[in-house]
Design a protein around this motif. Structure first.
Motif, PDB file in Angstrom:
ATOM      1  N   VAL A  41       0.837  -1.195   0.000  1.00  0.00           N
ATOM      2  CA  VAL A  41       0.000   0.000   0.000  1.00  0.00           C
ATOM      3  C   VAL A  41       0.875   1.249   0.000  1.00  0.00           C
ATOM      4  N   VAL A  42       0.657   2.099  -0.985  1.00  0.00           N
ATOM      5  CA  VAL A  42       1.271   3.421  -0.979  1.00  0.00           C
ATOM      6  C   VAL A  42       0.252   4.345  -0.320  1.00  0.00           C
ATOM      7  N   ALA A  43       0.543   4.711   0.917  1.00  0.00           N
ATOM      8  CA  ALA A  43      -0.375   5.519   1.720  1.00  0.00           C
ATOM      9  C   ALA A  43      -0.047   6.989   1.525  1.00  0.00           C
ATOM     10  N   GLY A  63       1.442  -7.520   4.299  1.00  0.00           N
ATOM     11  CA  GLY A  63       1.870  -6.637   3.216  1.00  0.00           C
ATOM     12  C   GLY A  63       2.836  -5.578   3.700  1.00  0.00           C
ATOM     13  N   GLN A  64       2.748  -4.420   3.089  1.00  0.00           N
ATOM     14  CA  GLN A  64       3.677  -3.339   3.409  1.00  0.00           C
ATOM     15  C   GLN A  64       2.994  -2.008   3.151  1.00  0.00           C
ATOM     16  N   VAL A  65       3.333  -1.008   3.960  1.00  0.00           N
ATOM     17  CA  VAL A  65       2.827   0.344   3.757  1.00  0.00           C
ATOM     18  C   VAL A  65       3.998   1.281   3.517  1.00  0.00           C
ATOM     19  N   THR A  66       3.959   1.977   2.386  1.00  0.00           N
ATOM     20  CA  THR A  66       4.966   2.982   2.056  1.00  0.00           C
ATOM     21  C   THR A  66       4.309   4.358   2.105  1.00  0.00           C
ATOM     22  N   PRO A  67       4.765   5.247   2.979  1.00  0.00           N
ATOM     23  CA  PRO A  67       4.152   6.577   3.049  1.00  0.00           C
ATOM     24  C   PRO A  67       4.661   7.482   1.932  1.00  0.00           C
ATOM     25  N   ARG A  68       3.767   8.317   1.422  1.00  0.00           N
ATOM     26  CA  ARG A  68       4.167   9.257   0.368  1.00  0.00           C
ATOM     27  C   ARG A  68       3.300  10.507   0.493  1.00  0.00           C
ATOM     28  N   VAL A  69       3.936  11.636   0.727  1.00  0.00           N
ATOM     29  CA  VAL A  69       3.187  12.888   0.820  1.00  0.00           C
ATOM     30  C   VAL A  69       2.656  13.258  -0.565  1.00  0.00           C
TER      31      VAL A  69
END
Length: 266
Positions: A41-43, A63-69
């Motif tokens: 997930v690109v959050a 899964g995985q969460v990648t933060p992105r402003v």
């Protein structure tokens, strides 16, 4: 024999999802639910704090969460982020539009800025993200877009004209997009929550009795109560999103699912 449609906790393994408004509330719940089922997930959010915390909390999940402003009102920023996701992960399988703002006032007291800001996030933001994601999905021949709108899009609310109108526009935009790209194998659906225990909802509460008044309804503002007798948790909305995003809903598109405890009596 019927084809197997996965319903396991890892049903989104190997898939990439982008969730807007993931810093809190429904967006955070959606991102968490997808990551728990194996998605990368690109959050995204315009504030880094919430998505950074979400990414840290997701460690150890399937899964995985990648933060992105990302600010959904900025089309260049949206195109850049989605382009980066496709480049880095080879695909974008799922877009969930959750980012939204609420400005309440009677129409006579709504400012031009309130109206413009509400539509910039709730409607134009959905256009920016969906346009960019759909271009990639249609080229691949698969994908899914879910827009989280509101039950206010389908029933008049006093003091909420800008919000209701923006969500109604986002709803119809999503359905029209879904019709245009259905033959490319891309599905587009809408989840319409009612009152949900989020920061947005709590901003409307003035005292400890407010939640019970929401459940009971208010004849003076022509508002019915909630027949199920409870305010939704963000996870209730997330589960509806996850279903519509999954292969279990592979023959569902152009639909609007109300998750409001029966409040709109639909």
């Amino acid at each position: 024999m019927p084809e197997h449609i996965p319903q396991e906790p890892g049903e989104f393994a190997g898939r990439t999802a982008l969730v807007t408004g993931a810093g809190q509330g429904i967006g955070a719940a959606v991102a968490t639910a997808l990551a728990a089922r194996g998605a990368h997930v690109v959050a995204t959010d315009r504030d880094a704090h919430g998505i950074d915390e979400l990414a840290a909390a997701s460690r150890g999940t399937a899964g995985q969460v990648t933060p992105r402003v990302m600010d959904v009102t900025d089309p260049t920023a949206v195109a850049t982020v989605i382009g980066d996701v496709v480049r880095d992960h080879d695909s974008l399988d799922l877009l969930v539009n959750v980012a939204g703002i609420l400005r309440t006032a009677p129409v006579a007291e709504l400012t031009d800025a309130d109206w413009a800001d509400t539509f910039a996030v709730n409607t134009t933001g959905v256009f920016h993200t969906s346009r960019a994601a759909a271009a990639h999905m249609t080229a691949r021949g698969s994908g899914c877009i879910v827009t989280v709108a509101s039950n206010a899009a389908g029933i008049p609310r006093t003091g909420m004209a800008a919000y209701a109108a923006s969500k109604a526009a986002a709803t119809m935009f999503t359905k029209c997009l879904g019709l245009e790209i259905a033959r490319s194998g891309v599905r587009c659906n809408v989840v319409a929550p009612g009152s949900t225990d989020t920061a947005m909802q709590r901003s409307l509460w003035t005292d400890d009795e407010a939640p019970q008044r929401v459940i009971a309804g208010d004849p003076e503002t022509y508002r019915t109560g909630i027949p199920l007798g409870r305010i939704a948790a963000p996870e209730d909305i997330a589960e509806a999103v996850v279903f519509l995003a999954s292969d279990r809903a592979r023959h569902i598109t152009l639909q609007e699912l109300y998750v409001d405890g029966g409040a709109t009596l639909r």
